[in-house]
Design a protein around this motif. Sequence first.
Motif, short mmCIF file in Angstrom:
data_model
loop_
_atom_site.label_atom_id
_atom_site.label_comp_id
_atom_site.label_asym_id
_atom_site.label_seq_id
_atom_site.Cartn_x
_atom_site.Cartn_y
_atom_site.Cartn_z
N VAL A 1 0.84 -1.20 0.00
CA VAL A 1 0.00 0.00 0.00
C VAL A 1 0.87 1.25 0.00
CG1 VAL A 1 -1.64 1.36 1.38
CG2 VAL A 1 -2.00 -1.09 1.07
N ALA A 2 1.91 1.29 0.85
CA ALA A 2 2.77 2.47 0.93
C ALA A 2 3.45 2.76 -0.41
CB ALA A 2 3.82 2.28 2.02
N LEU A 3 3.98 1.72 -1.05
CA LEU A 3 4.65 1.90 -2.35
C LEU A 3 3.64 2.36 -3.40
CD1 LEU A 3 7.01 1.67 -4.30
CD2 LEU A 3 6.53 -0.79 -4.50
N ALA A 4 2.47 1.75 -3.42
CA ALA A 4 1.45 2.13 -4.41
C ALA A 4 1.01 3.58 -4.22
CB ALA A 4 0.25 1.19 -4.32
N LEU A 5 0.83 4.01 -2.96
CA LEU A 5 0.42 5.40 -2.70
C LEU A 5 1.49 6.37 -3.21
CD1 LEU A 5 -1.12 5.20 0.89
CD2 LEU A 5 -2.31 5.22 -1.31
N ALA A 6 2.76 6.10 -2.90
CA ALA A 6 3.83 6.99 -3.35
C ALA A 6 3.91 7.00 -4.87
CB ALA A 6 5.16 6.54 -2.74
N ASP A 7 3.80 5.84 -5.48
CA ASP A 7 3.88 5.74 -6.94
C ASP A 7 2.74 6.51 -7.61
OD1 ASP A 7 5.09 4.41 -9.36
OD2 ASP A 7 3.06 3.58 -9.51
N GLU A 8 1.53 6.37 -7.09
CA GLU A 8 0.38 7.06 -7.70
C GLU A 8 0.47 8.57 -7.50
OE1 GLU A 8 -1.54 5.75 -9.70
OE2 GLU A 8 -1.37 3.60 -9.30
N VAL A 9 0.98 9.00 -6.33
CA VAL A 9 1.16 10.43 -6.08
C VAL A 9 2.14 11.02 -7.11
CG1 VAL A 9 2.26 12.08 -4.49
CG2 VAL A 9 0.56 10.44 -3.63
N ALA A 10 3.24 10.29 -7.37
CA ALA A 10 4.23 10.76 -8.35
C ALA A 10 3.64 10.78 -9.75
CB ALA A 10 5.47 9.87 -8.30
N ARG A 11 2.85 9.77 -10.08
CA ARG A 11 2.23 9.72 -11.42
C ARG A 11 1.20 10.82 -11.61
NH1 ARG A 11 3.59 5.07 -14.12
NH2 ARG A 11 4.74 3.57 -12.82
N ALA A 12 0.69 11.35 -10.49
CA ALA A 12 -0.26 12.46 -10.57
C ALA A 12 0.43 13.81 -10.73
CB ALA A 12 -1.15 12.47 -9.33
N GLY A 13 1.78 13.80 -10.75
CA GLY A 13 2.52 15.03 -11.00
C GLY A 13 3.09 15.70 -9.76
N LEU A 14 2.95 15.07 -8.57
CA LEU A 14 3.50 15.64 -7.35
C LEU A 14 4.86 15.00 -7.05
CD1 LEU A 14 0.30 15.60 -5.09
CD2 LEU A 14 1.22 17.52 -6.39
N THR A 15 5.72 15.76 -6.38
CA THR A 15 6.98 15.18 -5.93
C THR A 15 6.74 14.38 -4.66
OG1 THR A 15 7.51 17.21 -4.72
CG2 THR A 15 8.39 16.98 -6.95
N CYS A 16 7.44 13.25 -4.52
CA CYS A 16 7.12 12.34 -3.42
C CYS A 16 8.39 11.65 -2.92
CB CYS A 16 6.09 11.31 -3.87
SG CYS A 16 5.52 10.21 -2.56
N ALA A 17 8.44 11.43 -1.61
CA ALA A 17 9.49 10.64 -0.98
C ALA A 17 8.83 9.49 -0.24
CB ALA A 17 10.32 11.47 -0.02
N LEU A 18 9.45 8.31 -0.29
CA LEU A 18 8.93 7.11 0.37
C LEU A 18 9.97 6.64 1.38
CD1 LEU A 18 6.91 4.74 0.62
CD2 LEU A 18 8.10 3.66 -1.31
N VAL A 19 9.57 6.49 2.64
CA VAL A 19 10.49 6.12 3.71
C VAL A 19 10.09 4.77 4.28
CG1 VAL A 19 11.38 6.75 5.99
CG2 VAL A 19 10.87 8.54 4.31
#
Length: 396
Positions: free
Chosen positions: A158-176
């Motif tokens: 879930v965490a990886l998918a959320l970060a990936d989808e946020v990035a695909r929506a055009g936002l910058t994202c960091a995953l920890v």
Amino acid sequence: MTGVAGRETVVVTALGMTAWEPEFISALRHPAVGLAVARRCFEAVDLLAFVEATAVDGAVIGDSLDGLDAEVISRMHRRGCWVMAVVSDEQASTRARLLGVDCVVILDPAHPASAARDAGVCARSLAVPPSADAAEPPARGRVVCVWGPPGSTGRSTVALALADEVARAGLTCALVDADPTAPCLDQLAAVSTAASVTWSQRQVAQGRLTRRALLDAMPLTRSGVRVLPGGTGDGMLRPDLWPTVREQLREAVDVVVIDLGAHAHPDAENPEDQYLIEAFSADELVTVGTCEPVGLARLMRFLVALSAHPTAGAPGPRHTVAVTAMPGDSASAAFVRMHIAPLLRNLQGSIALVDDDRATCIAARTRGLTLAEVAPASRVRRDLRALAAHIAAPAA
């Protein structure tokens, strides 16, 4: 010089064994500067022992002090003691600020009295309360924490998918990956572990962590997510170091997704539990449970304990419970809503149902790809994409 409530400003010094130290101390005590030097220390251990045993307003330290690190500064701050660094050059000044000191004075060894006067000016500024009209803090990214009860519930997926989808929506994202027992996001995202949570906290302790260095060290996924992998059994979040890393990330990207792993006792009233602190201080909290019978029972006990936590009624993060492995029939969804929704009333949360598509999830893990890359039209990707849109949007 006077400090709190008109009394004299009392400081402790720890400048190291330098030729200019005696003259500098003498100048500090001059009436024109007006600082009362309660003790002269020469090691960090001695300095900390004195600050923790004696009420002083501030500490004046040197950049060559043996044993100086971010933890020393943090412990003095917790005692209500401001910290001023007297350094030899701009490079030492940068390191001192990264360690968390409140003020820096650059000293010319040939003119220590002049530096002492500058120290007095700094001390006066530190004794003045901050103005209520201070400028607003810079815009910061949103922090999303993912956690849940023990068991294989799909938290990391879930965490990886959320970060990936946020990035695909055009936002910058960091995953920890802050899972202290079973970190795996480096494998799921197929990235290197050259940088890690442990590494970043060590950089803070050594006064070397800059935002640029942190971002450059974090590997990128194909969708542009910067990943900070977990440690190998020692990646615990340290309350004296981790907040600095988190805030560096928050100020650098639009969304920070933190996988906190499993938490067995969310009702613990331990103020030192950094994972509870992290969860309740986030902007968004995603609790992941599974729909199968044992997982659902664990999820319900987790939410009962969470709703009874002392901070549950206070303003906190927007809360979403993501129930994974949901079968396609409407009866199962109705059952989950009927039993989970009442537990969310105290937490002001909502429910997100995530489709049971284990074949797609396994294919993604096996190939080191995201759900969007393996099966962009799958129901599980659709559900997590909707959840990502929800958590990335500020609350109304």
